[in-house]
Design a protein around this motif. Sequence first.
Motif, PDB file in Angstrom:
ATOM      1  N   ALA A 121       0.756  -1.147  -0.238  1.00  0.00           N
ATOM      2  CA  ALA A 121      -0.048   0.252  -0.013  1.00  0.00           C
ATOM      3  C   ALA A 121       0.746   1.236  -0.180  1.00  0.00           C
ATOM      4  CB  ALA A 121      -0.754  -0.069   1.199  1.00  0.00           C
TER       5      ALA A 121
ATOM      6  N   PRO B   1       1.173   4.990  -0.800  1.00  0.00           N
ATOM      7  CA  PRO B   1       0.564   6.084  -1.079  1.00  0.00           C
ATOM      8  C   PRO B   1       1.155   6.763  -2.498  1.00  0.00           C
ATOM      9  CG  PRO B   1       0.707   6.164   0.997  1.00  0.00           C
ATOM     10  CD  PRO B   1       1.785   5.148   0.569  1.00  0.00           C
TER      11      PRO B   1
ATOM     12  N   THR C 244      -6.149  -4.047  -1.856  1.00  0.00           N
ATOM     13  CA  THR C 244      -6.454  -3.169  -0.442  1.00  0.00           C
ATOM     14  C   THR C 244      -7.907  -2.809  -0.579  1.00  0.00           C
ATOM     15  OG1 THR C 244      -4.133  -2.099  -0.659  1.00  0.00           O
ATOM     16  CG2 THR C 244      -5.692  -1.119   0.619  1.00  0.00           C
TER      17      THR C 244
ATOM     18  N   SER D 234     -11.379  -0.671   1.319  1.00  0.00           N
ATOM     19  CA  SER D 234     -11.614   0.794   1.640  1.00  0.00           C
ATOM     20  C   SER D 234     -11.073   1.161   3.028  1.00  0.00           C
ATOM     21  CB  SER D 234     -12.981   1.104   1.464  1.00  0.00           C
ATOM     22  OG  SER D 234     -13.978   0.449   2.250  1.00  0.00           O
ATOM     23  N   HIS D 235     -10.979   0.203   3.958  1.00  0.00           N
ATOM     24  CA  HIS D 235     -10.455   0.596   5.187  1.00  0.00           C
ATOM     25  C   HIS D 235      -8.995   0.401   5.257  1.00  0.00           C
ATOM     26  CE1 HIS D 235     -14.713   0.022   6.424  1.00  0.00           C
ATOM     27  NE2 HIS D 235     -14.782  -1.054   5.532  1.00  0.00           N
ATOM     28  N   GLY D 236      -8.208   0.079   4.278  1.00  0.00           N
ATOM     29  CA  GLY D 236      -6.861   0.144   4.236  1.00  0.00           C
ATOM     30  C   GLY D 236      -6.262  -1.225   4.556  1.00  0.00           C
ATOM     31  N   ASN D 237      -7.054  -2.002   4.788  1.00  0.00           N
ATOM     32  CA  ASN D 237      -6.530  -3.466   4.789  1.00  0.00           C
ATOM     33  C   ASN D 237      -6.115  -4.125   3.642  1.00  0.00           C
ATOM     34  OD1 ASN D 237      -7.532  -3.832   7.632  1.00  0.00           O
ATOM     35  ND2 ASN D 237      -9.595  -3.807   6.776  1.00  0.00           N
ATOM     36  N   VAL D 238      -4.789  -4.608   3.695  1.00  0.00           N
ATOM     37  CA  VAL D 238      -4.303  -5.216   2.625  1.00  0.00           C
ATOM     38  C   VAL D 238      -4.417  -6.868   2.661  1.00  0.00           C
ATOM     39  CG1 VAL D 238      -2.006  -5.630   1.361  1.00  0.00           C
ATOM     40  CG2 VAL D 238      -2.475  -3.262   2.315  1.00  0.00           C
TER      41      VAL D 238
ATOM     42  N   LYS E 274      -3.553  -5.456   8.607  1.00  0.00           N
ATOM     43  CA  LYS E 274      -4.243  -4.157   8.878  1.00  0.00           C
ATOM     44  C   LYS E 274      -3.367  -2.862   8.765  1.00  0.00           C
ATOM     45  CE  LYS E 274      -7.223  -5.907  12.379  1.00  0.00           C
ATOM     46  NZ  LYS E 274      -7.552  -6.001  13.966  1.00  0.00           N
ATOM     47  N   PRO E 275      -3.893  -1.899   8.748  1.00  0.00           N
ATOM     48  CA  PRO E 275      -3.218  -0.391   8.399  1.00  0.00           C
ATOM     49  C   PRO E 275      -2.361  -0.205   9.520  1.00  0.00           C
ATOM     50  CG  PRO E 275      -5.729  -0.245   8.247  1.00  0.00           C
ATOM     51  CD  PRO E 275      -5.255  -1.678   8.634  1.00  0.00           C
TER      52      PRO E 275
ATOM     53  N   ASN F 257      -0.045  -2.540  10.385  1.00  0.00           N
ATOM     54  CA  ASN F 257       0.788  -3.769  10.011  1.00  0.00           C
ATOM     55  C   ASN F 257       0.768  -4.835  10.635  1.00  0.00           C
ATOM     56  OD1 ASN F 257       1.822  -1.914   7.791  1.00  0.00           O
ATOM     57  ND2 ASN F 257       3.340  -0.722   9.251  1.00  0.00           N
TER      58      ASN F 257
END
Length: 140
Positions: A11, A13, A43, A45-49, A86-87, A89
Amino acid sequence: MKKLLLLIALALPMALLAQPNHLVYSSFLTSDTSAVVPYSSCTDSHGNVYVAGIIYNASLPTNENSYDPNYNPNGNGWDGFIMQVKPDNQIGWCTYFGGESWDQIEAISCENDTLYVSMSTNSQEDVTSINSLYPIRPAP
């Protein structure tokens, strides 16, 4: 035996892509990296990869929340896997995915908070949903 170095940049940016030599996050996926081959990631919409692919041993950090906590190669060498990072890490969940034979997750996609999985398999069962077109693999 040569060890495969497996690092995944997750992820990044767009603003950080313009900065040379700037790595946001990279990690080994399991304790035995020679056994893991990731094929796809996405990824939500919550930033989970989500990372998916194949694994050659029982080194995934599964728990009671895993869809399938058991490695099921059945003498055929590999099983599919899906891991949520999770966002922050940390691993959200991790699961083996497949049936009684070899299973290979080749692609995943995240859309509207739904995870879509595309895979190849030699398993006869336990890899399809209830209302699928062919719930059991047709005989050759």
